[in-house]
Design a protein around this motif. Structure first.
Motif, mmCIF file in Angstrom:
data_model
loop_
_atom_site.group_PDB
_atom_site.id
_atom_site.type_symbol
_atom_site.label_atom_id
_atom_site.label_comp_id
_atom_site.label_asym_id
_atom_site.label_seq_id
_atom_site.Cartn_x
_atom_site.Cartn_y
_atom_site.Cartn_z
ATOM 1 N N VAL A 24 -36.787 24.099 -12.449
ATOM 2 C CA VAL A 24 -35.905 22.932 -12.288
ATOM 3 C C VAL A 24 -34.631 23.350 -11.559
ATOM 4 O O VAL A 24 -34.156 22.628 -10.677
ATOM 5 C CB VAL A 24 -35.592 22.292 -13.658
ATOM 6 C CG1 VAL A 24 -34.490 21.247 -13.550
ATOM 7 C CG2 VAL A 24 -36.852 21.679 -14.252
ATOM 8 N N ARG A 25 -34.093 24.494 -11.910
ATOM 9 C CA ARG A 25 -32.871 24.973 -11.241
ATOM 10 C C ARG A 25 -33.104 25.143 -9.743
ATOM 11 O O ARG A 25 -32.289 24.729 -8.922
ATOM 12 C CB ARG A 25 -32.419 26.295 -11.847
ATOM 13 C CG ARG A 25 -31.164 26.824 -11.214
ATOM 14 C CD ARG A 25 -30.709 28.112 -11.848
ATOM 15 N NE ARG A 25 -29.519 28.599 -11.166
ATOM 16 C CZ ARG A 25 -29.001 29.781 -11.345
ATOM 17 N NH1 ARG A 25 -29.541 30.619 -12.218
ATOM 18 N NH2 ARG A 25 -27.945 30.148 -10.678
ATOM 19 N N TYR A 26 -34.221 25.717 -9.384
ATOM 20 C CA TYR A 26 -34.542 25.928 -7.969
ATOM 21 C C TYR A 26 -34.803 24.594 -7.269
ATOM 22 O O TYR A 26 -34.229 24.321 -6.220
ATOM 23 C CB TYR A 26 -35.763 26.848 -7.854
ATOM 24 C CG TYR A 26 -36.184 27.067 -6.428
ATOM 25 C CD1 TYR A 26 -35.491 27.954 -5.608
ATOM 26 C CD2 TYR A 26 -37.260 26.375 -5.885
ATOM 27 C CE1 TYR A 26 -35.859 28.136 -4.286
ATOM 28 C CE2 TYR A 26 -37.645 26.561 -4.573
ATOM 29 C CZ TYR A 26 -36.939 27.444 -3.777
ATOM 30 O OH TYR A 26 -37.300 27.619 -2.473
ATOM 31 N N GLU A 27 -35.681 23.775 -7.849
ATOM 32 C CA GLU A 27 -36.045 22.494 -7.218
ATOM 33 C C GLU A 27 -34.848 21.551 -7.100
ATOM 34 O O GLU A 27 -34.719 20.827 -6.122
ATOM 35 C CB GLU A 27 -37.163 21.799 -8.017
ATOM 36 C CG GLU A 27 -38.475 22.536 -8.052
ATOM 37 C CD GLU A 27 -39.213 22.528 -6.734
ATOM 38 O OE1 GLU A 27 -39.072 21.553 -5.978
ATOM 39 O OE2 GLU A 27 -39.924 23.513 -6.463
ATOM 40 N N GLY A 28 -33.991 21.561 -8.118
ATOM 41 C CA GLY A 28 -32.842 20.659 -8.125
ATOM 42 C C GLY A 28 -31.585 21.253 -7.530
ATOM 43 O O GLY A 28 -30.564 20.583 -7.481
ATOM 44 N N ALA A 29 -31.647 22.500 -7.094
ATOM 45 C CA ALA A 29 -30.501 23.201 -6.502
ATOM 46 C C ALA A 29 -29.286 23.186 -7.437
ATOM 47 O O ALA A 29 -28.160 22.975 -7.007
ATOM 48 C CB ALA A 29 -30.159 22.614 -5.135
ATOM 49 N N TYR A 30 -29.533 23.430 -8.735
ATOM 50 C CA TYR A 30 -28.443 23.455 -9.693
ATOM 51 C C TYR A 30 -27.699 24.780 -9.584
ATOM 52 O O TYR A 30 -28.322 25.828 -9.379
ATOM 53 C CB TYR A 30 -28.967 23.270 -11.120
ATOM 54 C CG TYR A 30 -29.537 21.899 -11.344
ATOM 55 C CD1 TYR A 30 -28.697 20.803 -11.494
ATOM 56 C CD2 TYR A 30 -30.903 21.686 -11.379
ATOM 57 C CE1 TYR A 30 -29.212 19.530 -11.672
ATOM 58 C CE2 TYR A 30 -31.424 20.414 -11.558
ATOM 59 C CZ TYR A 30 -30.579 19.349 -11.706
ATOM 60 O OH TYR A 30 -31.089 18.091 -11.880
ATOM 61 N N PRO A 31 -26.377 24.766 -9.740
ATOM 62 C CA PRO A 31 -25.607 25.999 -9.567
ATOM 63 C C PRO A 31 -25.792 27.017 -10.686
ATOM 64 O O PRO A 31 -25.613 28.211 -10.465
ATOM 65 C CB PRO A 31 -24.150 25.503 -9.524
ATOM 66 C CG PRO A 31 -24.164 24.201 -10.254
ATOM 67 C CD PRO A 31 -25.523 23.609 -10.004
ATOM 68 N N THR A 32 -26.148 26.531 -11.880
ATOM 69 C CA THR A 32 -26.303 27.446 -13.011
ATOM 70 C C THR A 32 -27.567 27.111 -13.800
ATOM 71 O O THR A 32 -28.069 25.985 -13.751
ATOM 72 C CB THR A 32 -25.108 27.362 -13.990
ATOM 73 O OG1 THR A 32 -25.075 26.045 -14.563
ATOM 74 C CG2 THR A 32 -23.791 27.661 -13.288
ATOM 75 N N ARG A 33 -28.023 28.076 -14.559
ATOM 76 C CA ARG A 33 -29.153 27.884 -15.442
ATOM 77 C C ARG A 33 -28.802 26.873 -16.535
ATOM 78 O O ARG A 33 -29.615 26.053 -16.930
ATOM 79 C CB ARG A 33 -29.534 29.235 -16.065
ATOM 80 C CG ARG A 33 -30.750 29.144 -16.931
ATOM 81 C CD ARG A 33 -30.779 30.246 -17.987
ATOM 82 N NE ARG A 33 -31.795 29.944 -18.952
ATOM 83 C CZ ARG A 33 -31.686 29.045 -19.919
ATOM 84 N NH1 ARG A 33 -30.607 28.339 -20.050
ATOM 85 N NH2 ARG A 33 -32.664 28.830 -20.756
ATOM 86 N N GLU A 38 -29.498 21.613 -19.217
ATOM 87 C CA GLU A 38 -28.987 20.297 -19.635
ATOM 88 C C GLU A 38 -29.854 19.179 -19.063
ATOM 89 O O GLU A 38 -30.176 18.217 -19.770
ATOM 90 C CB GLU A 38 -27.548 20.101 -19.154
ATOM 91 C CG GLU A 38 -26.514 20.912 -19.869
ATOM 92 C CD GLU A 38 -25.148 20.786 -19.209
ATOM 93 O OE1 GLU A 38 -24.944 19.888 -18.359
ATOM 94 O OE2 GLU A 38 -24.260 21.591 -19.553
ATOM 95 N N ALA A 39 -30.205 19.298 -17.786
ATOM 96 C CA ALA A 39 -31.034 18.276 -17.147
ATOM 97 C C ALA A 39 -32.406 18.206 -17.807
ATOM 98 O O ALA A 39 -32.915 17.110 -18.087
ATOM 99 C CB ALA A 39 -31.171 18.568 -15.646
ATOM 100 N N VAL A 40 -33.007 19.355 -18.078
ATOM 101 C CA VAL A 40 -34.324 19.388 -18.716
ATOM 102 C C VAL A 40 -34.262 18.701 -20.073
ATOM 103 O O VAL A 40 -35.096 17.831 -20.381
ATOM 104 C CB VAL A 40 -34.835 20.840 -18.868
ATOM 105 C CG1 VAL A 40 -36.049 20.904 -19.780
ATOM 106 C CG2 VAL A 40 -35.157 21.429 -17.498
ATOM 107 N N ARG A 41 -33.290 19.045 -20.875
ATOM 108 C CA ARG A 41 -33.186 18.475 -22.218
ATOM 109 C C ARG A 41 -32.909 16.973 -22.180
ATOM 110 O O ARG A 41 -33.506 16.205 -22.934
ATOM 111 C CB ARG A 41 -32.131 19.216 -23.035
ATOM 112 C CG ARG A 41 -32.576 20.630 -23.352
ATOM 113 C CD ARG A 41 -31.508 21.430 -24.097
ATOM 114 N NE ARG A 41 -31.964 22.789 -24.300
ATOM 115 C CZ ARG A 41 -32.820 23.175 -25.242
ATOM 116 N NH1 ARG A 41 -33.320 22.298 -26.075
ATOM 117 N NH2 ARG A 41 -33.180 24.435 -25.343
#
Length: 145
Positions: A24-33, A38-41
């Motif tokens: 999710v971090r990679y696909e969504g280009a989130y800056p932090t794990r 948070e997005a997953v939950r």
């Protein structure tokens, strides 16, 4: 060592969930794990309020244990939301913009689809009201009158 029953036997507890968060971090280009987590939950809890029956159980079986717990900890709403109402509901719960929440939803649903496979996602989409196909990165198909 405790193992994640949904992961392959050699993965220690939590590794499968960590891999999901990293996807999710990679696909969504989130800056932090942490932001990806948070997005997953958020999105899995929201989906847990929408899904019922065999689709809910089958999806929980496909997901890493921690993700399945987030999904199944929710009591399904008696009246499921459309896809857009789902995004607006999540945005209202977090105070985030609908655009940001839409991004979060798409990023998480992309990972969920990878775990679930196309057949289960199709079944889930048939159960949910309109608007979820686009959130899962699929065309919204409607039957001709």
């Amino acid at each position: 060592m405790i193992s994640d029953r949904h992961a392959s036997p050699q993965q220690p507890y939590g590794t499968a969930y960590e891999q999901m968060v990293e996807k999710v971090r990679y696909e969504g280009a989130y800056p932090t794990r942490e932001r990806a987590d948070e997005a997953v939950r958020l999105v899995l809890a929201g989906l847990g309020r929408q899904l019922t029956g065999d689709e809910r159980v089958d999806l929980a079986r496909c997901l890493p244990l921690e993700a399945a717990r987030v999904l199944t900890a929710q009591i399904p709403d008696p009246q499921p939301l459309t896809g857009w109402a789902f995004v607006k509901d999540l945005a209202a719960r977090t105070g985030a913009s609908p655009a940001t929440t839409r991004w979060d939803t798409g990023s998480v649903f992309s990972a969920v689809a990878a775990y679930a496979g196309p057949d289960l996602i199709t079944r889930i989409l048939h159960q949910l009201p309109t608007g979820y196909a686009l959130l899962f990165g699929r065309a919204e198909l409607t039957q001709a009158a």
